[in-house]
Design an enzyme around this catalytic site. Structure first.
Site, short mmCIF file in Angstrom:
data_model
loop_
_atom_site.label_atom_id
_atom_site.label_comp_id
_atom_site.label_asym_id
_atom_site.label_seq_id
_atom_site.Cartn_x
_atom_site.Cartn_y
_atom_site.Cartn_z
N ARG A 52 0.90 -1.30 -0.24
CA ARG A 52 -0.04 -0.12 -0.25
C ARG A 52 0.62 1.55 -0.14
O ARG A 52 0.51 2.23 -0.61
CB ARG A 52 -0.87 -0.04 1.19
CG ARG A 52 -2.11 1.22 1.24
CD ARG A 52 -3.17 0.82 2.23
NE ARG A 52 -2.65 0.95 3.52
CZ ARG A 52 -3.20 1.05 4.59
NH1 ARG A 52 -4.59 0.55 4.43
NH2 ARG A 52 -2.79 1.18 5.85
N LYS A 151 -2.43 7.03 1.13
CA LYS A 151 -2.11 7.62 2.41
C LYS A 151 -1.11 8.54 2.38
O LYS A 151 -0.06 8.05 2.62
CB LYS A 151 -1.77 6.15 3.12
CG LYS A 151 -2.45 6.37 4.54
CD LYS A 151 -2.42 4.88 5.20
CE LYS A 151 -2.21 4.94 6.60
NZ LYS A 151 -3.17 5.38 7.45
N GLU A 184 -16.23 6.29 5.45
CA GLU A 184 -15.51 5.72 6.71
C GLU A 184 -15.32 6.71 7.71
O GLU A 184 -15.85 7.72 7.65
CB GLU A 184 -13.93 5.35 6.10
CG GLU A 184 -13.24 6.42 5.82
CD GLU A 184 -11.87 6.08 5.10
OE1 GLU A 184 -11.30 4.98 5.64
OE2 GLU A 184 -11.28 6.59 4.36
#
Ligand code: PXG
Length: 286
Positions: A52, A151, A184
């Site tokens: 990721r 991220k 979220e």
């Protein structure tokens, strides 16, 4: 004994772990990060976190200056140097120092930073009694502005939503996407239980592809539960029998109130409790 931080290819005392004020990570939030957990000295799903991280970096055309293999060893080395068995690891890649001005091509020396620390969990009471959360008015990043699957060091939307939560006395806040659908929370993914089945928003609702989320979906399916990744509205949350959040730091944490609505009977429900223990077992497996 002083904490040791990995920076510029070596471990150094935390007081000496410094980056330039000209680093674009600081000037523009130009960089990416990861938050990992270690249990008994081993990092949970290290490969998935590194994948990721590399995906996030590629999405912003940032080349990580070391190999995945070397990063994995550096993470392990940092944990060992700090004698941390059960802890938290933060990986940070910055664009590096350059002249003032946005141009990333003018920067040199992207920084690789690894911090290993003891984990600051939510108080035990939250796991036993459940969290109360609110819906923030700040929405999750519009995917056409900054993909929520990256991220990046730009977490301001989430920080603003977190501030809204804190203002209301809540440690987490629900974030909707630009269409008003449930996305979220500020640092956790969300799940609902309705009629004995699990529901969680799909990745294209604009959310982080959480590694805990993936693990919980797998655990639920292995336990014979039906899991739907489907568009959810705020009303679906209000009408849920159970609600819980997942994240590397929080693991699985029950939610018992959202805005003015009590979820279920106001106590952590049976599927939430089952998945909480299943996740604990998975992470603490020798
Ligand atoms: N959504 C968002 C927006 C996140 O940042 C998660 C979900 C959960 O993903 P994982 O892969 O951890 O299951 C995250 C990640 C912290 C901290 O220091 C944690 C996150 C983000 C920023 C800070 O606790 N969680």
């Amino acid at each position: 004994m002083s904490t040791k931080v990995y920076i510029s290819g070596r471990l150094c005392p935390r007081e000496e772990a410094k980056i330039s004020v000209f680093d674009h990570g600081l000037l523009y939030g130009d960089g990416v990060f990861e938050g990992l957990r270690s249990y008994g000295g081993r990092v949970f799903r290290l490969e998935e976190h590194l994948r990721r991280l590399w995906d996030s970096a590629r999405a912003i055309s940032l080349e990580i200056p070391i190999s995945i293999h070397d990063m994995a060893s550096a993470v392990q080395q940092t944990l060992e140097a700090n004698h941390i068995q059960d802890g938290y690891v933060r990986l940070i890649i910055t664009r590096g120092a350059g002249p003032l001005g946005l141009d990333p091509n003018e920067t040199a020396d992207p920084q690789v930073i690894i911090i290993a620390d003891h984990i600051q969990l939510y108080p035990r009471e939250f796991y036993e009694k459940g969290l109360e959360i609110i819906t923030a008015s700040t929405i999750r990043n519009h995917p056409a502005a900054l993909s929520p699957s990256i991220k990046s060091l730009n977490y301001l939307n989430n920080i603003l939503a977190k501030l809204e939560g804190l203002q209301a006395g809540c440690v987490e806040a629900l974030m909707l996407n630009f269409k008003g659908e449930v996305a979220e929370c500020t640092g956790d993914n969300i799940f609902l239980v309705r009629g004995g089945e699990l529901f969680t928003p799909p990745l294209d609702a604009g959310l982080l592809d959480g590694i805990t989320r993936r693990a919980v979906i797998d655990l639920a399916r292995e336990a014979g539960m039906v899991v739907h990744e489907t568009t959810l509205a705020k009303d679906d949350v209000y009408a849920a029998d159970e609600c819980f959040l997942t994240g590397s730091a929080a693991e699985v944490v029950p939610v018992i109130k959202v805005d003015q609505c009590v979820i279920g009977d106001g106590r952590p429900g049976p599927l939430t409790r089952q998945l909480t223990s299943a996740f604990r077992e998975l992470t603490r497996k020798p």
